[in-house]
Design an enzyme around this catalytic site. Structure first.
Site, short mmCIF file in Angstrom:
data_model
loop_
_atom_site.label_atom_id
_atom_site.label_comp_id
_atom_site.label_asym_id
_atom_site.label_seq_id
_atom_site.Cartn_x
_atom_site.Cartn_y
_atom_site.Cartn_z
N ASP A 77 2.81 3.17 6.81
CA ASP A 77 2.64 3.63 5.42
C ASP A 77 1.62 4.77 5.32
OD1 ASP A 77 0.69 1.73 6.20
OD2 ASP A 77 0.18 1.30 4.13
N GLU A 130 0.15 -1.25 5.30
CA GLU A 130 -1.14 -1.73 5.81
C GLU A 130 -2.26 -1.41 4.83
OE1 GLU A 130 -4.90 -2.11 7.27
OE2 GLU A 130 -4.12 -0.09 6.98
N GLU A 131 -2.10 -0.30 4.09
CA GLU A 131 -3.22 0.23 3.29
C GLU A 131 -3.43 -0.47 1.96
OE1 GLU A 131 -5.34 2.34 4.28
OE2 GLU A 131 -4.44 3.68 5.76
ZN LIG Z 1 -6.44 3.68 6.50
ZN LIG Z 2 -5.10 2.71 9.27
#
Ligand SMILES: [Zn+2]
Ligand SMILES: [Zn+2]
Length: 400
Positions: A86, A144-145
């Protein structure tokens, strides 16, 4: 296998660069990834690799079955390798021809590098499947963010079923190209956020005795909260409690009705994390209610801390030494930033390792999440070589 695989990876470098630049030009935000997982799946399918799409939402699980075990009849280990894909809500400000084509969205953390490197690794491993006496699971993870992250839903959707060990890498612009950063035990912090809503009683600024002033109560509370880390937490346990926002009122002579405080807590040990949450609960209630106001406290747990298994760290360190030389393998200090790779490590042993991507000659020195962020693409070769070596270590050991 290793030497040949390394040579093949080097030859594959231009293809990895092309993949990375395509991801870089067309980044997608967390939980909104559509084209990125489609491209990943298409590439893997073309290689003849088994692909499961939509895992835990938008994730992809690809499986390479070693062919060596067919002959021996033994079932080998299963090794997982993970890359996230992402991007971030940031405007790309750098002047390069592969700059983001999507306004306000940018790969400013290097997840494009992770994904392209793992695709290259997949291609090489598929070529060498006859030499593998076990299974390789490739995890391409979305989001992930952004909390709650893609890892937890992929785990719940079975991406770790039958997996014995997992490895993940993060390219770091702060670590020069050619270096590898390892850390045993805690590496990244648990990152939680909290919200405090104080309900006072508004009134005229000249008549405080007829009001309950949430500004004064909030100010007192902010100072009291600073005592939690300094007075309540074991000094040998790292912890941070930061207030990021304090909002109340709008003019000179009015005592407002309410105040809102927002902040974040970072810890490594689960015990410290729980202790801080409880201490906050107690302190907030007593401070606010003692002053006659009421309060609502919300504590939201983010990702847990990343904890690297010592034996797996040793294994990664040994391989890193062989790849880049002892002098280029460093211990990276634990960071207070978060990473949802933590969820995989909560379930099975593994290691999360930092790969150098910094290079001042090409302006790749800006911090992560910066509009000028970039890394040296040769870091993909380091990731690929490290992954292939780890697979070889687990699945090519015994010839019998
Ligand atoms: Zn990051
Ligand atoms: Zn990262």
């Amino acid at each position: 296998m290793l030497n040949q695989a390394s040579i093949k990876l080097e030859a594959l470098y231009p293809e990895m660069v092309a993949l990375r630049r395509d991801f870089h030009m067309y980044p997608e935000l967390s939980f909104q990834e559509v084209e990125t997982p489609n491209k990943i799946a298409a590439y893997l399918k073309k290689l003849g690799i088994e692909v499961r799409e939509g895992v835990g939402g938008r994730g992809i699980v690809a499986t390479i079955y070693g062919k060596k075990q067919e002959k021996t009849g033994k079932t080998g280990k299963t090794v997982a390798l993970r890359a996230d894909f992402d991007a971030l809500p940031i405007q790309d400000e750098k002047q390069v021809d592969y700059k983001s084509r999507i306004p306000g969205v940018m790969h400013a953390c290097g997840h494009d590098i992770h994904t392209a490197a793992l695709l290259g690794t997949a291609k090489i491993l598929k070529e060498f499947e006859h030499e593998l006496s076990g299974t390789v699971v490739l995890l391409f993870q979305h989001a992930e963010e952004l909390h709650p992250g893609g890892a937890i839903s992929m785990v719940e959707d079975g991406c770790l079923d039958g997996v014995d060990v997992i490895y993940g890498t993060h390219v770091f612009s702060g670590l020069p190209l050619g270096m590898i950063g390892v850390q045993e035990g805690y590496m990244m912090a648990a990152s939680d956020e909290f919200q405090i809503e104080i309900q006072g009683k508004g009134g005229h600024g000249a008549s405080p005795h007829e009001s309950i002033d949430p500004v004064v109560i909030g100010s007192q509370l902010i100072l009291n909260l600073q005592q939690i880390v300094s007075r309540r937490v074991d000094p040998l346990q790292p912890a941070v409690l930061t207030i990021g926002s304090f909002q109340s009122g709008s003019t000179y002579n009015v005592i407002p009705d309410t105040a809102q405080i927002l902040g974040t807590v970072r810890t490594f040990s689960e015990e410290t994390r729980t202790d801080i949450e409880q201490a906050m609960q107690q302190m907030i209630q007593h401070t606010v209610e003692g002053a006659g106001a009421t309060v609502q406290f919300t504590y939201r747990r983010g990702y847990p801390s990343v904890w690297n298994d010592p034996a797996e760290t040793k294994r990664v360190e040994t391989i890193a030494n062989q790849l880049v030389g002892n002098e280029r393998v460093v211990r990276v200090p634990p960071q207070m930033g978060g990473e949802d790779f933590a969820y995989y490590l909560q379930r099975i042993p593994g290691n999360f390792v930092g790969i150098g991507g910094g290079n001042s000659e090409i302006n790749a020195t800006y911090p992560h999440h910066h509009p000028m962020f970039d890394v040296d693409e040769r870091s993909m070769l380091q990731i690929g070589k490290l992954f292939v070596s780890l697979v070889a270590e687990h699945l090519c050991l015994s010839e019998s």
